[in-house]
Design a protein around this motif. Structure first.
Motif, PDB file in Angstrom:
ATOM      1  N   GLY A   1      12.895  10.764  -3.992  1.00  0.00           N
ATOM      2  CA  GLY A   1      13.125   9.583  -4.824  1.00  0.00           C
ATOM      3  C   GLY A   1      12.542   8.331  -4.204  1.00  0.00           C
ATOM      4  N   GLU A   2      12.674   8.195  -2.880  1.00  0.00           N
ATOM      5  CA  GLU A   2      12.117   7.026  -2.192  1.00  0.00           C
ATOM      6  C   GLU A   2      10.592   7.067  -2.201  1.00  0.00           C
ATOM      7  OE1 GLU A   2      15.649   6.148   1.073  1.00  0.00           O
ATOM      8  OE2 GLU A   2      14.234   7.781   1.409  1.00  0.00           O
ATOM      9  N   GLN A   3      10.016   8.254  -2.068  1.00  0.00           N
ATOM     10  CA  GLN A   3       8.559   8.377  -2.161  1.00  0.00           C
ATOM     11  C   GLN A   3       8.090   7.969  -3.553  1.00  0.00           C
ATOM     12  OE1 GLN A   3       6.778  12.058  -0.777  1.00  0.00           O
ATOM     13  NE2 GLN A   3       8.510  12.431   0.586  1.00  0.00           N
ATOM     14  N   ASP A   4       8.807   8.428  -4.552  1.00  0.00           N
ATOM     15  CA  ASP A   4       8.488   8.073  -5.941  1.00  0.00           C
ATOM     16  C   ASP A   4       8.479   6.558  -6.100  1.00  0.00           C
ATOM     17  OD1 ASP A   4       9.374   7.225  -8.714  1.00  0.00           O
ATOM     18  OD2 ASP A   4       9.038   9.354  -9.102  1.00  0.00           O
ATOM     19  N   ASN A   5       9.534   5.902  -5.595  1.00  0.00           N
ATOM     20  CA  ASN A   5       9.642   4.457  -5.737  1.00  0.00           C
ATOM     21  C   ASN A   5       8.544   3.736  -4.960  1.00  0.00           C
ATOM     22  OD1 ASN A   5      11.212   2.035  -6.614  1.00  0.00           O
ATOM     23  ND2 ASN A   5      11.427   1.787  -4.415  1.00  0.00           N
ATOM     24  N   LEU A   6       8.237   4.230  -3.764  1.00  0.00           N
ATOM     25  CA  LEU A   6       7.195   3.615  -2.937  1.00  0.00           C
ATOM     26  C   LEU A   6       5.855   3.638  -3.668  1.00  0.00           C
ATOM     27  CD1 LEU A   6       6.765   2.445  -0.055  1.00  0.00           C
ATOM     28  CD2 LEU A   6       6.071   4.730   0.629  1.00  0.00           C
ATOM     29  N   ALA A   7       5.513   4.787  -4.249  1.00  0.00           N
ATOM     30  CA  ALA A   7       4.247   4.908  -4.961  1.00  0.00           C
ATOM     31  C   ALA A   7       4.235   4.009  -6.192  1.00  0.00           C
ATOM     32  CB  ALA A   7       4.023   6.361  -5.369  1.00  0.00           C
ATOM     33  N   PHE A   8       5.350   3.969  -6.890  1.00  0.00           N
ATOM     34  CA  PHE A   8       5.413   3.150  -8.096  1.00  0.00           C
ATOM     35  C   PHE A   8       5.294   1.664  -7.763  1.00  0.00           C
ATOM     36  CE2 PHE A   8       8.011   0.510 -10.903  1.00  0.00           C
ATOM     37  CZ  PHE A   8       7.281   0.661 -12.072  1.00  0.00           C
ATOM     38  N   GLN A   9       5.979   1.218  -6.713  1.00  0.00           N
ATOM     39  CA  GLN A   9       5.953  -0.204  -6.381  1.00  0.00           C
ATOM     40  C   GLN A   9       4.558  -0.682  -6.009  1.00  0.00           C
ATOM     41  OE1 GLN A   9       8.249  -2.304  -6.985  1.00  0.00           O
ATOM     42  NE2 GLN A   9       9.782  -0.760  -7.557  1.00  0.00           N
ATOM     43  N   ALA A  10       3.762   0.178  -5.395  1.00  0.00           N
ATOM     44  CA  ALA A  10       2.374  -0.204  -5.089  1.00  0.00           C
ATOM     45  C   ALA A  10       1.627  -0.499  -6.384  1.00  0.00           C
ATOM     46  CB  ALA A  10       1.690   0.918  -4.319  1.00  0.00           C
ATOM     47  N   SER A  11       1.837   0.336  -7.388  1.00  0.00           N
ATOM     48  CA  SER A  11       1.205   0.115  -8.687  1.00  0.00           C
ATOM     49  C   SER A  11       1.718  -1.171  -9.318  1.00  0.00           C
ATOM     50  CB  SER A  11       1.508   1.299  -9.612  1.00  0.00           C
ATOM     51  OG  SER A  11       1.206   2.522  -8.990  1.00  0.00           O
ATOM     52  N   ARG A  12       2.993  -1.364  -9.213  1.00  0.00           N
ATOM     53  CA  ARG A  12       3.589  -2.545  -9.832  1.00  0.00           C
ATOM     54  C   ARG A  12       3.055  -3.829  -9.213  1.00  0.00           C
ATOM     55  NH1 ARG A  12      10.096  -3.720 -10.497  1.00  0.00           N
ATOM     56  NH2 ARG A  12       9.891  -5.709 -11.587  1.00  0.00           N
ATOM     57  N   ARG A  13       2.883  -3.820  -7.871  1.00  0.00           N
ATOM     58  CA  ARG A  13       2.378  -5.029  -7.226  1.00  0.00           C
ATOM     59  C   ARG A  13       0.949  -5.351  -7.667  1.00  0.00           C
ATOM     60  NH1 ARG A  13       6.369  -3.918  -3.248  1.00  0.00           N
ATOM     61  NH2 ARG A  13       5.308  -2.132  -2.351  1.00  0.00           N
ATOM     62  N   LEU A  14       0.139  -4.323  -7.872  1.00  0.00           N
ATOM     63  CA  LEU A  14      -1.204  -4.564  -8.412  1.00  0.00           C
ATOM     64  C   LEU A  14      -1.116  -5.171  -9.810  1.00  0.00           C
ATOM     65  CD1 LEU A  14      -3.008  -1.302  -7.250  1.00  0.00           C
ATOM     66  CD2 LEU A  14      -3.609  -3.618  -6.558  1.00  0.00           C
ATOM     67  N   PHE A  15      -0.215  -4.664 -10.605  1.00  0.00           N
ATOM     68  CA  PHE A  15      -0.013  -5.184 -11.960  1.00  0.00           C
ATOM     69  C   PHE A  15       0.440  -6.641 -11.904  1.00  0.00           C
ATOM     70  CE2 PHE A  15       2.817  -5.796 -15.682  1.00  0.00           C
ATOM     71  CZ  PHE A  15       1.903  -5.560 -16.703  1.00  0.00           C
ATOM     72  N   ASP A  16       1.368  -6.940 -10.983  1.00  0.00           N
ATOM     73  CA  ASP A  16       1.844  -8.317 -10.839  1.00  0.00           C
ATOM     74  C   ASP A  16       0.732  -9.256 -10.404  1.00  0.00           C
ATOM     75  OD1 ASP A  16       4.359  -7.498 -11.571  1.00  0.00           O
ATOM     76  OD2 ASP A  16       5.141  -7.365  -9.524  1.00  0.00           O
ATOM     77  N   ARG A  17      -0.243  -8.722  -9.660  1.00  0.00           N
ATOM     78  CA  ARG A  17      -1.403  -9.521  -9.251  1.00  0.00           C
ATOM     79  C   ARG A  17      -2.399  -9.702 -10.392  1.00  0.00           C
ATOM     80  NH1 ARG A  17      -3.664  -7.191  -3.496  1.00  0.00           N
ATOM     81  NH2 ARG A  17      -1.869  -7.652  -2.178  1.00  0.00           N
ATOM     82  N   LYS A  18      -2.157  -9.025 -11.493  1.00  0.00           N
ATOM     83  CA  LYS A  18      -3.067  -9.001 -12.643  1.00  0.00           C
ATOM     84  C   LYS A  18      -4.383  -8.306 -12.307  1.00  0.00           C
ATOM     85  CE  LYS A  18      -1.065 -12.989 -15.003  1.00  0.00           C
ATOM     86  NZ  LYS A  18       0.132 -13.062 -14.171  1.00  0.00           N
ATOM     87  N   GLN A  19      -4.311  -7.384 -11.340  1.00  0.00           N
ATOM     88  CA  GLN A  19      -5.457  -6.533 -11.013  1.00  0.00           C
ATOM     89  C   GLN A  19      -5.318  -5.249 -11.853  1.00  0.00           C
ATOM     90  OE1 GLN A  19      -4.863  -7.435  -6.461  1.00  0.00           O
ATOM     91  NE2 GLN A  19      -6.869  -6.502  -6.732  1.00  0.00           N
ATOM     92  N   TYR A  20      -5.700  -5.376 -13.127  1.00  0.00           N
ATOM     93  CA  TYR A  20      -5.355  -4.329 -14.095  1.00  0.00           C
ATOM     94  C   TYR A  20      -6.138  -3.040 -13.880  1.00  0.00           C
ATOM     95  CZ  TYR A  20      -3.022  -8.226 -16.362  1.00  0.00           C
ATOM     96  OH  TYR A  20      -2.206  -9.290 -16.621  1.00  0.00           O
ATOM     97  N   GLY A  21      -7.395  -3.137 -13.484  1.00  0.00           N
ATOM     98  CA  GLY A  21      -8.167  -1.923 -13.236  1.00  0.00           C
ATOM     99  C   GLY A  21      -7.566  -1.094 -12.118  1.00  0.00           C
ATOM    100  N   PRO A  22      -7.360  -1.694 -10.927  1.00  0.00           N
ATOM    101  CA  PRO A  22      -6.699  -0.944  -9.850  1.00  0.00           C
ATOM    102  C   PRO A  22      -5.290  -0.484 -10.215  1.00  0.00           C
ATOM    103  CG  PRO A  22      -7.830  -2.857  -8.945  1.00  0.00           C
ATOM    104  CD  PRO A  22      -7.906  -2.987 -10.436  1.00  0.00           C
ATOM    105  N   ALA A  23      -4.598  -1.263 -11.051  1.00  0.00           N
ATOM    106  CA  ALA A  23      -3.248  -0.854 -11.464  1.00  0.00           C
ATOM    107  C   ALA A  23      -3.295   0.445 -12.255  1.00  0.00           C
ATOM    108  CB  ALA A  23      -2.590  -1.956 -12.283  1.00  0.00           C
ATOM    109  N   VAL A  24      -4.307   0.582 -13.129  1.00  0.00           N
ATOM    110  CA  VAL A  24      -4.472   1.825 -13.891  1.00  0.00           C
ATOM    111  C   VAL A  24      -4.713   2.990 -12.944  1.00  0.00           C
ATOM    112  CG1 VAL A  24      -5.945   3.046 -15.549  1.00  0.00           C
ATOM    113  CG2 VAL A  24      -5.268   0.677 -15.989  1.00  0.00           C
ATOM    114  N   GLU A  25      -5.593   2.801 -11.965  1.00  0.00           N
ATOM    115  CA  GLU A  25      -5.879   3.870 -11.012  1.00  0.00           C
ATOM    116  C   GLU A  25      -4.623   4.246 -10.222  1.00  0.00           C
ATOM    117  OE1 GLU A  25      -9.084   2.762  -8.497  1.00  0.00           O
ATOM    118  OE2 GLU A  25     -10.485   2.367 -10.135  1.00  0.00           O
ATOM    119  N   ALA A  26      -3.836   3.236  -9.847  1.00  0.00           N
ATOM    120  CA  ALA A  26      -2.621   3.508  -9.068  1.00  0.00           C
ATOM    121  C   ALA A  26      -1.603   4.282  -9.897  1.00  0.00           C
ATOM    122  CB  ALA A  26      -2.021   2.193  -8.584  1.00  0.00           C
TER     123      ALA A  26
END
Length: 845
Positions: free
Chosen positions: A569-594
């Motif tokens: 569960g913690e691994q799941d959250n860790l991976a998801f939060q990395a994606s979310r931070r890219l999204f929050d940065r408005k780096q949408y292309g990398p967010a899709v890849e993440a």
């Protein structure tokens, strides 16, 4: 001519030195300084820079402040008359046991099956006599039972029966004699046991409680021959009673035995208060603190011995301190100090000291300082020197933590001037204080004096870290790295090593050496995985990966790292939060890849809905509307969630951009009709007007225009849109006067895109009516007053070029069009239209 200029997205990598905070609430004691140099540029209010590495606290709990703060532990006084207490306990327990259990009744069956060869007269007389006893024919029963002859089990049973008949007639002495006689016979062991119990019980009733203990003990041993007080784990009433009667109790069985009796009198409760208190002390001395807390809580609720109840509260607080329940310890010490009976106890003033320490542990430094000072004042000169020095050090720490540097310095100076055993600590703290007051030069001198005066000091590694860290905070990075590397080599086992590595990594990062920084941070994660710095290093590694737009590699690294032994569960959250931070940065292309990497890593992700929302919105922003709709519609087809409203907004915007107006209407009406989405009601109605206009349903369009104009919460931009689309509808219907009226209303309403379009349409209408001077003036109105709306400003420049051309000023017309082509950056029809116009002008020449 004025054209809006756009700068490229240029940014400088921040110089991040990290934060070594004065987090005094957690016992930190370092300078708080962050240096950043950054240039930034945004486009249309959207920050396109990579997020800078977060401030990183590169220290853990400040070791000197807490490692040396060891509360002196007291041992409770176990000077009790145990023999007297145990005897009192036996008498009380036996009395209550007798109250809970009736006399053992005489019986005939199954004696007749067990002893078929006995005398027939004895068998018959015993049977008839027992039946008469049960029928309450006591005189007849006594006559018949007296006829039974000695020397068999039926005679033993008859003697028990005669004892019961004596009880019923009120002759307890005769009953006692009969029960004793039956208890001494060996014809039947069960009858003998019953005789023992009845004899013990009647002795207790005849005020011979002490004499009753022995037959009761014999009864339990005989009735329960397999019961071993030392090994039996069943914890029955009899097993507990056996332990108490044997005199080997540690009070535990006595507590449970007495608590099992519901009809306790005051005498029983008084003894229960004592044994729970003393058992709590035993547990405390055995360091079974949780168990001791349970016993003290039982003891303190009894009102009989108020001093003992107060002491139970005190020792409960001590036990809570030992199990690190510091807040509860503070509450209970405070309660103890308020009790009148507490003042006469030997631990009263020590409670001030203990409360202060408990408050210190939970960062309530003002409370800690208050009670430490009370303790010092009450003890006076009688206080042991080592304890005094410890309290003075903690007072210095408390005032340091409250940023009362003057008071803190006074207490540290007392230790230094007294040449206390912990004066090296006080000297080190003086240096820290000097740094906090901004005097780094004095701090350096003081810290160096620590190791000069006390070369074997426990704080030598602290000094070795602090000195280069000062250089780090002052931006002298080469000196800092050299000093930190020396410290690591000199004190390889110091708790400061991971902190030093973190500092080195930050310097490397700020020097744009991401590769070296990554290696340093990874060393912290690998070699110091259980430390707080490892978590900080993982965050730094994440920032480096995300700066490079490589969330996939970060997810792979993080989920395979040894930091905190992450659960799935913690691994799941860790991976998801990395994606979310890219999204929050408005780096949408990398967010899709993440997010794609997230779904690959976890086929059944725990945050699927949020992940689909992020990917859907990111795909929308990166120009992949059809793919975006796949994720977003999955969210909408599920039950309503926290993402539903935003998803509806995004899907509606997607269908509008695709010009699929009927689909857009479906989602806009959901926003309109759901009262939970009232914040977006105006948005929904405005776009419904647009959709109905585009599909030619002017009746519905007019209905929504009316709704919007009467909506109190409508913005000026939304009202302007309503007027503008009303104008467009009138124009299509050939009603130019009404169209002009609506356009003018829209133009005056705000500086929104709708108002800009309306003003442009007024100018266009004037141009079509060959009112070129008015059209020129109206075009300039848009250009000069609507400069936030690039598209309509550019369209107005094109219209301005058309008016120049119509008025014969082709040079100015060409110049205007060339300026648009050179400067306009939008991806729409403006450049195509400007180029077509310019081409026509050139051909006309």
């Amino acid at each position: 001519m004025i054209m809006k200029q756009r700068n490229g997205n240029i940014y400088l990598k921040p110089v991040l030195t990290g934060v070594l905070s004065v987090l005094l609430a957690a016992g930190y004691a370092q300078e708080d300084k962050k240096q950043q140099e950054n240039g930034e540029s945004t486009v249309e209010g959207v920050d396109t820079r990579p997020r800078v590495m977060d401030s990183i606290e590169i220290v853990r709990d400040y070791r000197p402040m807490l490692a040396d703060a060891v509360k002196i532990r007291r041992s409770p006084d176990m000077n009790i008359n145990r023999e007297s207490l145990e005897n009192e306990l036996r008498l009380i327990a036996a009395g209550m046991y007798f109250q809970q259990n009736k006399y053992r009744e005489p019986y005939h069956s199954p004696l007749n099956q067990k002893y078929p060869n006995a005398s027939r007269d004895n068998i018959d007389n015993n049977r008839i006599g027992i039946l008469a006893y049960r029928g309450k024919e006591y005189e007849r029963a006594a006559s018949i039972l007296s006829k039974v002859k000695p020397n068999d089990a039926f005679y033993q049973s008859s003697i028990l029966g005669l004892g019961h008949i004596a009880l019923e007639s009120g002759d307890k002495v005769k009953a006692r004699e009969a029960f004793y006689k039956a208890s001494q016979m060996d014809h039947d062991p069960d009858l003998k046991a019953d005789g023992l119990y009845n004899y013990a019980k009647i002795l207790n009733e005849l005020d011979s409680a002490q004499a009753a203990l022995q037959p009761l003990k014999e009864y339990i041993s005989m009735k329960y021959p397999d019961l071993s007080p030392e090994t039996d784990k069943s914890e029955t009433t009899e097993s507990r009673m056996a332990q108490i009667l044997k005199g080997t109790s540690n009070f535990q069985s006595a507590v449970y035995l007495l608590e099992s009796f519901t009809n306790r009198d005051e005498k029983a409760e008084r003894i229960l208060q004592k044994i729970t208190y003393f058992r709590g002390l035993e547990f405390y001395n055995e360091r079974a603190f949780e168990n001791s807390i349970s016993m003290f809580m039982r003891s303190e609720k009894f009102p009989y011995d108020k001093e003992m109840a107060a002491l139970a509260t005190y020792w409960k607080a001590e036990a809570m301190y030992e199990v690190r329940k510091y807040g509860e310890a503070v509450d209970n010490f405070s309660r103890f100090l308020r009790l009148p009976e507490a003042r006469t106890t030997s631990v009263y003033n020590y409670a001030n000291y203990a409360l202060a320490y408990a408050a210190f542990r939970i960062n309530r430094y003002s409370v800690a300082a208050d009670y430490f000072e009370r303790y010092l004042a009450a003890e006076g000169s009688s206080l042991d020197k080592n304890v005094r020095y410890d309290v003075i050090a903690r007072l210095g720490d408390s005032y340091l933590s409250m940023r009362n540097y003057g008071r803190a310095s006074d207490y540290y100076d007392q230790l230094i001037n007294s040449k206390a055993p912990n004066q090296d600590y006080a000297l080190f703290q003086r240096g820290i204080l000097q740094g906090l007051q901004g005097d780094n030069a004095a701090k350096l001198n003081t810290l160096r004096s620590v190791v000069e005066k006390f070369p074997q000091s426990n704080y030598a590694d602290d000094v070795a870290f602090e000195i280069p860290y000062i250089a780090f905070t002052e931006g002298d990075y080469d000196v800092a790295i050299a000093g930190l590397q020396k410290m690591i080599k000199q004190y390889p086992r110091s708790s400061y090593v991971p902190r030093a590595l973190m500092t080195i990594g930050l310097v490397q990062y700020n020097k744009n050496d991401s590769e070296a920084a990554m290696a340093t941070f990874q060393k912290v994660v690998k070699d110091y995985s259980k430390t707080g710095e490892a978590a900080q290093a993982l965050l730094s590694i994440e920032n480096i990966y995300l700066d490079q737009g490589d969330a996939t590699s970060y997810i792979q690294y993080a989920t395979n790292s040894s930091v905190t032994n992450l659960s799935e569960g913690e691994q799941d959250n860790l991976a998801f939060q990395a994606s979310r931070r890219l999204f929050d940065r408005k780096q949408y292309g990398p967010a899709v890849e993440a997010i794609n990497a997230y779904f690959d890593k976890f086929p059944k992700p725990r945050q699927e809905k949020h992940a689909r929302y992020i990917r859907g919105v990111s795909l929308y922003h990166t120009g992949h509307p059809e793919e975006a709709l796949h994720d977003l519609n999955i969210i909408l087809n599920d039950w309503t969630s926290q993402y539903t409203e935003n998803t509806l907004l995004t899907v509606a915007a997607l269908y509008l951009s695709l010009k699929e107006y009927n689909e857009a209407i479906v989602h806009l009406k959901k926003l309109e009709l759901n009262s939970d989405y009232k914040d977006n009601y105006g948005y929904a109605v405005k776009n419904l007007i647009i959709c109905y206009y585009e599909i030619g349903d002017y009746e519905q369009m007019n209905r929504y225009i009316k709704i919007l104009k009467n909506y109190a919460g409508a913005t000026d931009e939304e009202i302007a849109t309503a007027h503008m689309y009303a104008a467009k509808a009138y124009e299509k219907q050939g009603d130019k006067a009404s169209a002009t009226k609506e356009l003018n209303l829209a133009a005056l309403k705000s500086k929104s895109a709708a108002s800009a379009e309306a003003r442009y349409m007024v100018a266009l209408q004037q141009y079509k009516n060959k009112q070129y001077d008015q059209a020129e003036k109206s075009a300039f109105d848009v250009i000069e007053n609507m400069d936030a709306n690039d598209y309509w400003v550019a369209k107005s420049f094109i219209l301005l070029a058309d008016t120049y051309a119509r008025k014969g000023n082709t040079v100015q017309a060409k110049s205007t069009l060339e300026s648009i082509i050179e400067n306009y950056e939008g991806d729409d029809d403006v450049l195509t239209e400007a180029k077509d116009r310019l081409q026509k002008l050139k051909k006309a020449k």
